[in-house]
Design a protein around this motif. Structure first.
Motif, PDB file in Angstrom:
ATOM      1  N   VAL A 230       6.163  -6.865  -7.991  1.00 52.59           N
ATOM      2  CA  VAL A 230       4.741  -6.524  -7.923  1.00 52.59           C
ATOM      3  C   VAL A 230       3.962  -7.562  -8.705  1.00 52.59           C
ATOM      4  O   VAL A 230       4.418  -8.025  -9.751  1.00 52.59           O
ATOM      5  CB  VAL A 230       4.465  -5.130  -8.548  1.00 52.59           C
ATOM      6  CG1 VAL A 230       2.967  -4.837  -8.565  1.00 52.59           C
ATOM      7  CG2 VAL A 230       5.201  -4.045  -7.796  1.00 52.59           C
ATOM      8  N   SER A 268       6.381  -0.539 -11.175  1.00 52.85           N
ATOM      9  CA  SER A 268       5.088  -1.039 -10.730  1.00 52.85           C
ATOM     10  C   SER A 268       4.255  -1.340 -11.966  1.00 52.85           C
ATOM     11  O   SER A 268       4.676  -1.056 -13.089  1.00 52.85           O
ATOM     12  CB  SER A 268       4.372   0.019  -9.878  1.00 52.85           C
ATOM     13  OG  SER A 268       3.132  -0.481  -9.419  1.00 52.85           O
ATOM     14  N   ARG A 315       3.290  -1.744  -5.206  1.00 51.59           N
ATOM     15  CA  ARG A 315       1.988  -2.028  -5.786  1.00 51.59           C
ATOM     16  C   ARG A 315       1.295  -0.777  -6.333  1.00 51.59           C
ATOM     17  O   ARG A 315       1.451   0.327  -5.809  1.00 51.59           O
ATOM     18  CB  ARG A 315       1.083  -2.661  -4.739  1.00 51.59           C
ATOM     19  CG  ARG A 315      -0.253  -3.145  -5.331  1.00 51.59           C
ATOM     20  CD  ARG A 315      -1.263  -3.560  -4.279  1.00 51.59           C
ATOM     21  NE  ARG A 315      -0.741  -4.542  -3.356  1.00 51.59           N
ATOM     22  CZ  ARG A 315      -0.609  -5.847  -3.635  1.00 51.59           C
ATOM     23  NH1 ARG A 315      -0.925  -6.301  -4.822  1.00 51.59           N
ATOM     24  NH2 ARG A 315      -0.166  -6.674  -2.718  1.00 51.59           N
ATOM     25  N   ALA A 327      -0.316   4.515  -6.735  1.00 50.37           N
ATOM     26  CA  ALA A 327       0.870   3.657  -6.773  1.00 50.37           C
ATOM     27  C   ALA A 327       1.838   4.045  -5.676  1.00 50.37           C
ATOM     28  O   ALA A 327       2.009   5.230  -5.357  1.00 50.37           O
ATOM     29  CB  ALA A 327       1.561   3.788  -8.132  1.00 50.37           C
TER      30      ALA A 327
END
Lengths: 982, 211
Positions: A230, A268, A315, A327
């Motif tokens: 990410v 993330s 992401r 998320a």
């Protein structure tokens, strides 16, 4: 980039806690299952929608921000892998990673969705797209496995910006289980202002500058892999996180998460620019319970750990107000109300991160202290507490917040123990969403011959350095990424300085103006101006180099770096340019050193010693400006290191001559050398004896064999650990009044002449601290005058007041007396409430025991003392002629010696706020002959041994410059003059 | 003191019946004297810091050459102590109300009428600052948040210019003389307050004639 594989006692309790509590605790965030593997998302705040690319179900799922449910799905060609929303909100661009091998039909391309009417247009690409992001001009940057493209969503125009090298796209079908971040293996993200785009693949990092229309690309290798896969960018594109690392726009690695496992598909992160925070899940090991870390967005200091219902998996995007984080997660989408994590979520916090208790031979009572457990949301949340040590108990063991818990030490269990015992209090909760860090409990047991005053300092302390010209010393607290700046005289914390991640060692420049800090998880060394105590430009190291040790000679600043490469090296720092470069060679030797290498400069700047944990030593000579000596006379080195101005060096317990030839192995009495410091030609060494014994400090004279006056310390000095075997734990202060040692509980202050023979203490007078008269009262503050009352001057703000201070302890009728201040000539203390009538006082110091001193203590209604302290409630300031008492004013009169209270207050303990400790015998207060109505008379809440009387000044009270105010209680009275104004 | 003022007004009304009245306002500045407070630890000059003044007056003619007026003056200004480089300031305000007799150098019908004035009244000193435990020069005197009333003697003069039949421009000055306000500026232990405090207040104003 590489993660150190070190074992640390420090991380064990949190890890154990994390695993232990995973199954029972509340979680933060709500999951919306999408029925497929989500690969990317985009926020459309104008339409209150979240668009999620459903990689395996070939659609865009549209989730309403308002209802937090899926409102519709937009079917698309195969494998939508990333999505990007144009700045005007008109277009949603979807990339398709359909990189199938025959006989399957590949499809690599783009879909443009016109959001107002949801019309779609598809464009085929020659190569699989890895990601896309819109820039401010309405074009999108599309990254394929071979090219950087600009794509216009209206015209469909495609321009080639640059080519991509050394990137190979994964192919489909992929073996199960494989998740989108593992298959696409790339992430691209733009700053909110649309001026910068950053991206990450398996082999390159790149930046696209929209203004310059240029791609800046950099190949990299990372171990473990740079996961989670990410990229998060701050609002202005000045900072971005990629995998487990945080970079500035130039690509300098500012900080990285230590111990990251590098899984591409788990975790993330997102940067909250306004709050300077990074919300991140970066797992440390496979299979660990999912945890969202709230970290500082500059050096990744962890502020909080929140338990998640499941793993994040791609992401994250934060709403523009910072209130909600969306998320990609294992089930689809997770919604996290991060704007209220600190105040609205059930979060357990404790009032103390470390508890220090001191038992001494004067005080037969079981050491005990209270601390609080609270829920920051104000709710009643369950908790239970367990102690790792059977002799250290906490009560109650469970309950609901808010709660006051008492830690009690069983002195029988530790009857023969000397030094410091450590315990961890693990706090768990079924309702709290966070993982409260365990509370560290340290209990020090000491005899009268154990020297040093312990100043508890929480955290992992890894280095100490005395300022050579200022009366200060610096301590590195590694777990919070900060330098603690202490005053050399008072030993009070002056301020803290933020470092990079995992600071390891400090150095001061030859001009004594700057403090340099090396960091094990940042590719920079911090530089602080010691005059202003402010950060200046850091020294930037080349990619892949982590400065672990730094030293400043008169000619060069050198750093020993851990290198993501075949060999670790010593780098040379251009301090003016704040840049470091690898030295091509170390004189006639190859530039390769052990990862655990420390550098230390001699005080005159003539040399820099490099000591390596594998036993090697090197010497840089500033006159020759090169390394002149390299030896390896040992199979391993650990513990202290030091360099003298006379050319002598010490590593471990070995003295080295100017040619680094071992000349003497110092006797450690079967233990380990922990600290060493040169004092001119000679030195002092601390050792850790074998067994559960406190540390020992002794003097070292190179020309004189044997131990010189070995003296037991209050507790053991710190010792290095695997991965950081060589440590500096001893700092003689420039003022030459103390030697500071890093020890088990924090710092131990040893008098400069800690081993000097001094005569036994002698008490000559015991008086009231208020007026220095012999009339003293139970619970009152007293001053003890005499000779040799303590080896050093030491004041304390510790509560409850300690019964041993500056190595002195005082008893009255056998009861330990809590002390506020100790010096050779005076002690300030609080008389125990239980002592009344004729009494005997005895003082114990390292030099011996005083003769008994007889005194008489008044009881319940003590002789009121005229501490001339009257405060006007109207402005909270002292009543003085310039701040006179007015008619109608409420005045607060602070006194001592009002005697016993109800409820009774334990000696040395601050008076409670609720219920208030009211004086058993109420005083009477008159002003100019007029009796004042009293609102309260009792102990002053939060203070020790101090009483207060709250009184109202009636209208009509005589006015004047000196109106007599008289306090009477139990037949005794005291009078002082105050100015009264109408 | 209230009795004194009422007596003056009644006396004036009795002497001059049925005259032309004037009502006006004026603004200017106040410049206080700085008498010394002397104590065992030093000497400091004390008074009011300079500042603006504003007021209103109701006057009456007493024949062709004389007149009288009752006047109110508002004068904010810090209490001030100074000695050498040290200075203490404390927010304060004074309210002054007095009655003056006016003697004109020109008769009633003249366009320009210089005059002298003298009278008496009362002045209220009010310390309104924030008290703190320490105040500069506190060993000499203490600036205090309280108020006190002082009898006032007023002297002055000026000129009245007729701008029209009923509108007059007034340029004048007063010297307000009171006993020193030792409650708001309190001499410290052993210090002695000066006897008098005077303040010059020049004013410019406009008044309107009422028949």
């Amino acid at each position: 980039m590489r993660i150190p594989k070190e074992s640390s006692w420090w991380k064990l309790p949190p890890l154990a806690l994390l695993i232990a509590t995973a199954a029972m605790a509340g979680t933060f965030g709500r999951v919306i299952p999408l029925g497929g593997h989500a690969a990317d998302l985009a926020l459309d705040e104008a339409r209150q929608s979240v668009y999620v690319a459903n990689f395996t179900a070939n659609r865009i799922d549209v989730i309403s921000m308002a209802t937090e449910s899926v409102t519709t799905s937009i079917p698309l060609p195969p494998q939508p892998a990333s999505v990007a929303l144009s700045h005007d909100g008109r277009f949603l661009l979807v990339t398709h990673f359909g990189n199938f091998l025959p006989p399957n039909t590949p499809f690599c391309g783009l879909t443009v969705i016109e959001l107002p009417d949801r019309g779609t247009r598809t464009v085929a690409l020659a190569d699989p797209p890895l990601g896309a992001a819109f820039t401010l001009d309405g074009w999108a940057l599309v990254v394929t496995s071979r090219e950087f493209l600009r794509f216009h969503p209206v015209t469909g125009a495609v321009e080639v910006l640059d080519t991509v090298e050394n990137v190979s796209a994964n192919t489909l079908p992929a073996p199960p289980p494989n998740f989108p971040p593992q298959i696409v293996a790339a992430s691209v993200a733009a700053s909110a202002d649309g001026l910068m785009v950053y991206g990450l693949t398996d082999t390159i990092r790149f930046r696209y500058d929209h203004i310059a229309r240029r791609i800046f690309s950099l190949g990299y290798t990372a171990k473990p892999p740079l996961g989670p896969r990410v990229v998060s960018v701050d609002r202005y594109g000045t900072l971005y996180a990629a995998g487990w690392a945080l970079f500035n726009w130039k690509g300098n690695l500012l900080a990285q998460f230590p111990h990251a496992s590098g899984q591409l598909h788990v975790g993330s992160h997102a940067i909250d620019t306004d709050r300077n925070l990074l919300y991140a899940q970066v797992p440390e090991q496979e299979g660990e319970p999912p945890v969202l870390m709230v970290a500082d967005a500059d050096n990744l200091t962890i502020r909080e750990r929140l338990q998640l219902p499941e793993n994040l998996a791609g992401r994250s995007a934060l709403t523009s107000d910072g209130a909600t984080l969306y998320a990609i997660s294992d089930s689809g989408l997770m919604i996290l109300p991060v704007g209220g994590w600190a105040t609205r979520e059930r979060r357990l916090v404790t009032s103390e991160e470390q508890i220090f208790l001191q038992a001494n031979f004067c005080d037969a009572r079981a050491p005990s202290i209270e601390f609080r457990v609270e829920d920051t949301s104000g709710q009643a949340t369950d908790f239970d507490v367990t102690s790792s040590e059977p002799g250290i108990r906490v009560l109650p063991e469970f309950g609901t917040t808010p709660a006051t818990l008492r830690v009690t030490v069983d002195p029988v269990v530790y009857a023969t123990r000397r030094g410091t015992v450590e315990a961890w209090l693990t706090i768990r909760s079924a309702g709290a969403v966070n993982l409260p860090p365990p509370v560290r409990v340290l209990v020090n047991f000491r005899d009268s011959d154990q020297r040093g005053t312990v100043i508890p300092v929480p955290g992992k302390l890894v280095d100490i350095l005395a300022d050579p010209v200022r009366d200060r010393f610096y301590v590195l607290r590694q777990d919070r990424n900060m330098v603690l700046v202490f005053d050399g005289l008072t030993r009070r914390l002056l301020t803290t300085l933020r470092t990079g991640n995992t600071p390891t060692q400090m150095a001061i420049t030859p001009d004594r103006r700057h403090l340099l800090v090396a960091n094990d998880n940042s590719q920079l060394a911090n530089v602080f101006d010691l005059e202003t105590l402010e950060a200046t430009h850091p020294v930037v190291f080349p990619p892949g180099r982590y400065p672990r040790s730094i030293a400043c000679s008169a000619r060069a600043v050198l750093a020993a770096s851990r290198v993501m490469g075949p060999q670790n090296t010593i780098d040379r720092v251009d301090f003016q340019a704040r840049l470091a470069t690898e030295m091509p060679a170390l004189g006639v030797y190859q530039n390769t050193v052990n990862m655990n290498t420390v550098l230390v400069a001699s005080p005159n700047g003539a040399t820099i010693l490099a000591a390596q944990a594998d036993g090697g030593v090197l010497l840089y000579n500033a006159s020759a400006d090169t390394f002149t000596i390299a030896r390896k006379d040992f199979t391993g080195l650990a513990g202290p290191y030091a360099a003298s101005a006379s050319g002598l060096f010490l590593v471990d317990n070995v003295l080295l001559n100017p040619s680094l030839v071992p000349v003497r192995r110092l006797d450690t009495g079967g233990g380990r050398a922990a600290g060493f410091a040169f004092l001119g030609e000679n030195g002092v060494m601390t050792t850790i004896p074998a067994g559960d014994l406190p540390g020992v400090i002794q003097r070292v004279e190179p020309a004189r064999p044997g131990n010189i006056r070995p003296t037991r310390m209050a507790e053991s000095p710190l010792y290095g650990e695997a991965g950081a075997a060589l440590t500096r734990t001893l700092a003689p202060l420039a003022n030459q009044n103390a030697i500071i040692s890093l020890t088990a509980s924090g710092l131990t202050v040893l008098p400069w002449e800690y081993d000097a023979l001094t005569p036994s203490p002698r008490i000559t007078a015991v008086v009231s601290a208020a007026d220095f008269t012999p009339a003293v009262a139970s619970g009152g503050l007293i001053s003890v005058f005499g000779e040799n009352l303590g080896p050093v001057s030491q004041a304390t703000s510790e509560l409850p007041l300690p019964t041993a201070l500056a190595e002195s302890c005082l008893t009255v009728n056998g009861r330990a007396v809590p002390m506020l201040y100790v010096s050779p000539g005076q002690i300030n203390a609080q008389l125990p409430f239980e002592v009344e009538g004729p009494a005997t006082m005895i003082l114990h110091t390292p030099a011996g025991v005083s003769e008994s001193f007889a005194l008489t203590v008044a009881g319940a209604a003590g002789p009121v003392k005229n501490i001339p302290t009257i405060v006007r409630a109207a402005n909270g300031e002292l009543a003085t002629p310039a701040n006179p008492v007015h008619w109608g004013d409420t005045v607060v009169i602070y006194v001592t010696g009002l005697g016993r209270t109800t409820p009774a207050v334990e000696q040395g303990v601050p008076a409670p706020f609720d219920p208030l400790a009211v004086a058993l015998v109420q005083p009477e207060v008159t002003l100019g002959g007029v009796r004042l109505p009293l609102a309260y008379a009792g102990m002053s809440p939060g203070l020790v041994g101090v009483y207060q009387i709250n009184a109202v000044v009636p209208y009509g009270t005589p006015s004047g410059l000196g109106v007599p105010l008289t306090i009477s209680q139990g037949g005794a009275s005291t009078t002082l003059q105050v100015r009264v104004v109408e | 003191m209230r009795f004194t003022i009422v007596s003056i007004l009644l006396m004036t009304a009795g002497v001059v019946p049925a005259q032309v009245w004037e009502l006006g306002g004026a603004a200017g500045a106040g410049f206080s004297g700085s008498p010394a407070i002397t104590g065992p630890l030093g000497q400091a000059s004390a008074g009011l810091a300079g500042g603006y003044a504003a007021g209103a007056a109701l006057g009456q003619s007493m024949g062709r050459w004389a007149g009288g007026e009752i006047r109110y003056t508002y004068r904010p200004g810090d209490l001030r102590l100074s000695a050498g480089s040290q200075e203490a300031l404390f927010k304060s305000v004074t309210h002054t109300i007095h009655y003056d007799f006016l003697l004109y150098a020109q008769p009633l019908e003249a366009r320009v009428r210089p005059f002298v004035a003298a009278g008496g009244g009362i002045r209220v000193f009010r310390g309104a600052g924030e008290e703190h435990a320490y105040q500069p020069l506190q060993d000499i005197a203490l600036l205090t948040r309280t108020q006190e009333y002082k009898p006032l003697v007023s002297f002055g003069g000026g000129v009245r210019v007729a701008l029209s039949r009923r509108v007059f421009l007034r340029l004048e000055a007063r010297d307000y003389l009171t006993r020193f306000p030792s409650k708001v500026i309190t001499p410290a232990f052993g210090a002695e307050a000066p006897g008098w405090l005077h303040e010059i207040v020049p004013l410019i104003g406009v008044s309107f004639g009422i028949e």
